[in-house]
Design an enzyme around this catalytic site. Structure first.
Site, mmCIF file in Angstrom:
data_model
loop_
_atom_site.group_PDB
_atom_site.id
_atom_site.type_symbol
_atom_site.label_atom_id
_atom_site.label_comp_id
_atom_site.label_asym_id
_atom_site.label_seq_id
_atom_site.Cartn_x
_atom_site.Cartn_y
_atom_site.Cartn_z
ATOM 1 N N ARG A 316 0.843 -1.191 0.000
ATOM 2 C CA ARG A 316 0.000 0.000 0.000
ATOM 3 C C ARG A 316 0.882 1.245 0.000
ATOM 4 O O ARG A 316 0.398 2.352 0.229
ATOM 5 C CB ARG A 316 -0.933 0.004 1.217
ATOM 6 N N HIS A 320 10.157 1.352 -3.148
ATOM 7 C CA HIS A 320 11.509 1.874 -3.011
ATOM 8 C C HIS A 320 12.502 0.739 -3.264
ATOM 9 O O HIS A 320 12.114 -0.402 -3.550
ATOM 10 C CB HIS A 320 11.694 2.488 -1.623
#
Length: 691
Positions: A316, A320
């Site tokens: 959610r 990265h």
């Protein structure tokens, strides 16, 4: 209310199943063609159709036309569509059992298609289709006309998410919203009444007034927020749940700091309805349509690509570099293809909006090998239930055709409780998933917390770094990332991709360029409006952003003139103020609100709505009730003391004192300019205005 014949024989039920299925597939076919397709005489078909019509499964209407042999048209009713779904399960269960017996006779081993417990698992691999609750297109058009005359329930955003996954098979084996018996089993021991593993209550919560207007056995239409009929439901159960018990068992604590518990107590309806659902059409999504796939669409894609093993990654948050390393490792460990499967329904308040997140995912998708990686969006309303949520996510991914599922550290955790401690242990979700992995039917790929080792220029699981005392370990928490974005600080490339940072900065510019809301709360006569006016003038003097004052009296006159002063109406008034403030904040302006806002739950609702777009600064004007009464120019307190004003805050109605406001100001023996200046200093300290 019509009903099916009592105790029908197996042969009768099979024949009814074939007739209802044929009417669903070809509702406009002649009786003779239908009889031929089903394999019975025309006379027997007519007798069966009459019985089905009397039971409420089939609607009979006269057909205009020259052919007297086609005087009548037959179409499935809402009840008939639900009965067809029930009989489909029953028919398939028996056929699978017969096949299993034959398989055992020929080979000496079980086929694996019959479960060890109770409910037939229609899917034992990740490629074959799974059952949906939709009727055919032609039947849907007829049902839509019939449903237009039914009592309607307008679904909330969370209910729309739940309904979509019920209808498309994402919540298989559920056939509708849980009955009371199923609900009790799920709450108490994560099992439906028949023993099937299911950890999350999927309920249709409604108001007392709406529930009292219904009868058991009644059909209702389920509409989206634009009024479009998505499905019908036969109400088989109606009850008032013990929400505190649900909170304790499902979420681990009856603590309003948990977003799902707060929703349960302060937003959800008081009464639950249960019953089977008949799908007419799926909810319409105008965004990222090419990225949204039903379970069967994903299964078809996996078949086409020849993917036998698929590991799903639930997220959610934006992706990265740590997430990339985690997913690469998971795919290698499982020797599987990768499905990036982010949630774009409802997540935790304060999360990055899904539009920004999907742009972030698409920006870095080329970092993954295209031949072995795919991305699809899941319209799920998360509950942030930690361990139970992990099991739930596993079952949902199994329905979508995945064979493996990544469960990381603190999976679906909501953060801190009211005591400042984590709701769940870091690996509680992995432990519960592992305990039920055989029943879930999907393999877990468990991962620890990933950190960056500077000397080796790579991400590694924190618990597996043997030389941690001799290397430099770097990590940026979600809180730290938000701080850096808010203050315009550098986000290093070892942490994230430049493309992701660029997208995040587009949505989240530095705080001094964002819109925000200052929300004053306090007793009547505390000085809220006076300080708010002074603050407005000071901010307008500074310039740079439009400033709007939403004073309680002004809003009452222009936005809520029809409302009274009952608790319900006062709550609605505050929510209206919050909505307007959120729109101002979203568009880069400054909203200053000055209502009494006595209830903590309502203030929290407004905070969550506004914090999607910018900062929410709660200022408690902490003037004592005695001082407010002394200042009372309008004589309101006197009237309240005499009982002439009912439900007056501080006299006959409570005021929930803010526990952790951003600022608390005292107005006794302090001039207005000083109070407004305190707020300005706070805004400067938070980076919302330039120093």
């Amino acid at each position: 209310m019509p009903s099916a014949p009592a105790n029908p024989s197996l042969e009768d039920e099979d024949l009814l199943f074939r007739i209802l299925s044929q009417l669903d597939k070809a509702p406009d076919a002649s009786q003779r063609a239908t009889a031929t397709a089903v394999g019975i005489s025309l006379g027997r078909l007519n007798a069966q159709l009459r019985a089905a019509a009397e039971a409420g499964f089939v609607k009979v209407s006269e057909r205009a036309g020259p052919d007297k042999r086609q005087r009548f048209a037959y179409a499935l009713t809402t009840r008939g569509a639900a009965e067809k779904n029930r009989l489909t399960d029953q028919f398939l269960a028996r056929k699978f059992a017969e096949y299993d017996a034959l398989h055992a006779e020929l080979t000496g081993t079980t086929s694996g298609l019959v479960p060890f417990k109770y409910r037939t698992k229609l899917m034992q691999n990740n490629l074959a289709p799974i059952p949906e609750l939709y009727v055919s297109y032609d039947s849907a058009q007829k049902l839509k006309v019939e449903a237009a005359d039914l009592v309607s329930h307008d679904l909330s955003p969370r209910q729309i998410c739940d309904l979509e996954l019920l209808m498309n098979g994402g919540f298989n084996p559920l056939k509708g919203f849980l009955s009371e018996e199923d609900y009790n089993g799920v709450v108490e021991n994560m099992r439906l009444a028949d023993g099937t593993l299911w950890p999350m209550p999927i309920t249709l919560d409604v108001t007392e007034d709406f529930a009292s207007s219904l009868e058991i056995g009644q059909d209702i239409a389920l509409r989206d927020q634009e009024g479009v009929i998505l499905a019908t439901m036969t109400v088989t159960d109606r009850w008032e749940p013990n929400k505190s018990r649900e909170a304790e068992k499902v979420f681990g604590a009856d603590d309003d700091a948990h977003p799902a518990v707060n929703y349960l107590h302060n937003q959800a309806g008081k009464i639950y309805l249960g019953g089977p659902v008949t799908g007419i059409q799926q909810p319409v999504h105008y965004d990222f349509r090419g990225r949204r796939d039903t379970p069967n669409e994903l299964r078809a894609y996996f078949r086409k690509m020849g993917w036998r093993k698929v590991v799903a990654f639930q997220t959610r948050n934006p992706l990265h570099r740590a997430h990339q390393e985690l997913t690469f490792r998971a795919a290698r460990e499982a020797q599987a293809n990768l499905l990036i499967h982010p949630v774009v329904g409802m997540t935790k308040p304060g999360d990055v909006d899904h539009f920004t997140r999907v742009r972030c995912y698409e920006a870095v998708l080329d970092k993954y090998p295209a031949a072995t990686t795919s991305m699809s969006l899941l319209n799920l309303a998360m509950r942030m239930a930690g361990p139970r949520e992990a099991v739930w996510h596993g079952l949902i991914r199994k329905n979508h055709g995945c064979t493996h599922f990544i469960v990381g550290r603190d999976h679906a955790g909501p953060g801190k409780n009211s005591a400042g401690e984590d709701f769940y242990g870091p690996y509680d979700a992995q432990d519960l998933f592992r305990e039920h992995k055989e029943e879930i039917g999907i393999k877990m790929v468990d991962f620890k917390h990933m950190v960056y080792v500077q000397e080796r220029a790579q991400y590694e699981p924190a618990d597996e770094i043997a030389d941690k005392d001799d290397v430099t370990i770097l990590n940026i928490s979600g809180t730290e990332l938000r701080r850096r974005l808010a203050e315009g600080l550098e986000i290093p490339e070892w942490f994230s991709f430049p493309e992701v940072v660029k997208e995040l900065r587009r949505t989240k510019p530095p705080r001094s360029q964002q819109g925000f809301t200052v929300f004053f709360t306090g007793f009547s006569g505390s000085g809220k409006s006076t300080i708010a006016n002074a603050l407005m003038v000071k901010l307008m003097e500074m310039g740079g952003r439009p400033v709007t004052l939403l004073d309680g009296d002004i809003v009452r006159k222009n936005l809520s003139s029809e409302l009274g002063f009952s608790k319900e109406h006062r709550d609605l008034n505050i929510k209206r103020i919050g909505y307007v403030a959120s729109e101002i904040t979203k568009n880069g302006g400054i909203a200053i609100c000055a209502p009494i806002a006595p209830y903590a739950a309502t203030r929290r609702h407004v905070r969550e709505e506004i914090e999607q777009y910018g900062a929410f600064v709660e200022v408690h004007v902490a003037t004592s009730i005695e001082e407010c009464e002394r200042r009372d120019r309008k004589g309101l307190y006197k009237l309240a003391r005499e009982g002439k004003i009912k439900e007056f805050t501080g006299i006959s109605d409570p005021y929930d004192v803010p526990v952790n406001p951003e600022l608390s100001v005292e107005t006794e023996n302090v001039d207005v300019d000083n109070c407004a200046h305190q707020v300005l200093l706070k805004l400067e300290n938070m980076g919302l205005i330039a120093g």
